[in-house]
Design a protein around this motif. Sequence first.
Motif, short mmCIF file in Angstrom:
data_model
loop_
_atom_site.label_atom_id
_atom_site.label_comp_id
_atom_site.label_asym_id
_atom_site.label_seq_id
_atom_site.Cartn_x
_atom_site.Cartn_y
_atom_site.Cartn_z
N ALA A 91 24.54 38.50 42.76
CA ALA A 91 25.42 37.40 43.40
C ALA A 91 27.03 37.77 42.78
N GLN A 92 26.91 38.34 41.75
CA GLN A 92 28.27 38.42 41.20
C GLN A 92 29.02 39.81 41.82
N PHE A 93 28.21 40.48 42.21
CA PHE A 93 28.84 41.80 42.89
C PHE A 93 29.42 41.15 44.30
N TRP A 94 28.44 40.60 45.10
CA TRP A 94 29.12 40.08 46.50
C TRP A 94 30.25 39.02 46.13
N ASN A 95 30.34 38.26 44.95
CA ASN A 95 31.53 37.48 44.74
C ASN A 95 32.64 38.42 44.65
N SER A 96 32.37 39.26 43.79
CA SER A 96 33.65 40.45 43.53
C SER A 96 34.09 40.91 44.78
N MET A 97 33.28 41.22 45.66
CA MET A 97 33.68 41.75 46.97
C MET A 97 34.41 40.71 47.73
N LYS A 98 34.13 39.49 47.69
CA LYS A 98 34.74 38.29 48.38
C LYS A 98 36.02 38.17 47.73
N VAL A 99 36.15 38.06 46.37
CA VAL A 99 37.47 38.01 45.55
C VAL A 99 38.45 39.15 46.03
N THR A 100 37.87 40.37 46.28
CA THR A 100 38.89 41.54 46.42
C THR A 100 39.27 41.24 48.20
N ALA A 101 38.15 40.61 48.82
CA ALA A 101 38.92 40.73 50.45
C ALA A 101 39.73 39.62 50.50
N LEU A 102 39.84 38.60 49.72
CA LEU A 102 40.83 37.44 49.66
C LEU A 102 42.17 38.35 49.21
N TYR A 103 42.18 39.01 48.15
CA TYR A 103 43.32 39.91 47.66
C TYR A 103 43.89 40.69 48.58
N VAL A 104 42.74 41.32 49.27
CA VAL A 104 43.58 42.41 50.38
C VAL A 104 44.30 41.77 51.30
N VAL A 105 43.79 40.35 51.83
CA VAL A 105 44.28 40.06 53.13
C VAL A 105 45.41 39.21 52.46
N LEU A 106 45.66 38.59 51.24
CA LEU A 106 46.86 38.00 51.04
C LEU A 106 48.18 39.14 50.48
N ASN A 107 47.76 40.38 49.89
CA ASN A 107 48.46 41.29 49.35
C ASN A 107 49.05 41.82 50.78
N PRO A 184 46.04 34.02 44.27
CA PRO A 184 47.36 34.21 45.10
C PRO A 184 48.71 34.65 44.15
N SER A 185 48.53 34.18 42.95
CA SER A 185 49.54 34.74 42.06
C SER A 185 49.50 35.97 41.78
N ILE A 186 48.43 36.62 41.58
CA ILE A 186 48.13 38.12 41.42
C ILE A 186 48.89 38.75 42.55
N ALA A 187 48.40 38.40 43.76
CA ALA A 187 48.54 39.09 44.98
C ALA A 187 50.36 39.00 45.41
N LEU A 188 50.93 37.75 44.72
CA LEU A 188 52.11 37.96 45.01
C LEU A 188 52.88 38.62 43.93
N ILE A 189 52.37 39.07 42.70
CA ILE A 189 52.97 39.89 41.82
C ILE A 189 52.96 41.28 42.26
N ASN A 190 51.93 41.81 42.86
CA ASN A 190 51.90 43.09 43.24
C ASN A 190 52.62 43.06 44.76
N THR A 191 52.70 42.20 45.35
CA THR A 191 53.57 42.15 46.64
C THR A 191 55.03 42.45 46.18
N TRP A 192 55.56 41.72 44.90
CA TRP A 192 56.72 41.89 44.50
C TRP A 192 57.08 43.60 43.95
N ALA A 193 56.11 43.82 43.40
CA ALA A 193 56.06 45.27 42.89
C ALA A 193 56.05 46.32 44.00
N TYR A 194 55.34 46.16 45.08
CA TYR A 194 55.22 47.48 45.99
C TYR A 194 55.95 47.10 47.46
N THR A 195 56.52 45.78 47.64
CA THR A 195 57.02 45.68 48.65
C THR A 195 58.34 46.78 49.17
#
Length: 320
Positions: A91-107, A184-195
């Motif tokens: 379950a932790q593996f699939w949860n990490s994939m879900k969290v990563t997918a959320l980050y990918v979409v936001l970022n 969302p905060s981590i996604a916006l941090i990397n958005t600021w860094a790579y935009t």
Amino acid sequence: MKRGRIVAMSHPVAAPAPPLPDPPTAPAGPRRHRDDRRVAWLFLLPVLIGFAVFYLYPTIRGAWYSLTDYSLLNTPSYVGGRNYAALAHDAQFWNSMKVTALYVVLNIGSQTLLALGLAALMHRLTRSVVLRATLLLPWLVPNVTVGLLWMWLLDANLGFVNHLITALGFGNQGFLTSPTWAMPSIALINTWAYTGYTALLLYAGMLQIPQHLYESASLDGAGELRMFRRITLPLLRPVLALVLVVSLIGSFQIFDTVAVTTKGDPAGATRVIYFYIYQQAFAYFHMGYAASAAMVLVVILGLLTAVQMRLLRASRSDLN
């Protein structure tokens, strides 16, 4: 006058020598084209050696470890597909994939939209070198430094951002400690860094679009928004596809920002797949299990990249 004429006639001009015959030409044969393949392979050899040593060999070794029960304290023992079977029920593996997918979409969503806007403004309004250098500065800062900087700025007690929103009449917010706001905060941090870097890539692609297309559309009464939709976006497709593929792979590899700011917390809300693999390998010493998770990630990234390239028709350009 007569005497000069007699002297001239007494020395007649010599007749020109007959032209020499052309040398016999050899019979025409098939022309030999220069073969530069050996030189090309010679220049590619250092890159191929580096790829084999730092990418191919670790990948093969990781594939072998994924089929073993291995930690840093014992020798690998072959277990077949047991690690992959355990992953399917983890379950932790699939949860990490879900969290990563959320980050990918936001970022990718926020980064691509902002980068397109900045690139279009630079292309149509200004081509300042100073502006381009300023946009590139956040990308040049190491990710660990970026994470530490924003961790202090977003701190719930001492952070500048919370002081600002409190002064505006809003409540104090734990951006990196709230399960709702952490990712969302981590996604916006990397958005600021790579935009800025992404905007420069798109701007370079826009420079390849012929200027007369914009001039003709302007004479026909088209506005900037319509020219962007009808000219810029279609002709920018190959570069945009490259940017999206690179952004997708880079987003799935998010690790350092999470390791510096939240360490996968709160309650696993920011435990992305790379941090999960790191924990399994170097915190719990399940090297074989971590290798199997990494191999699954490689397959997923390969499939997503192939689908993305296919949908965006990255190998075709409307300029041809």
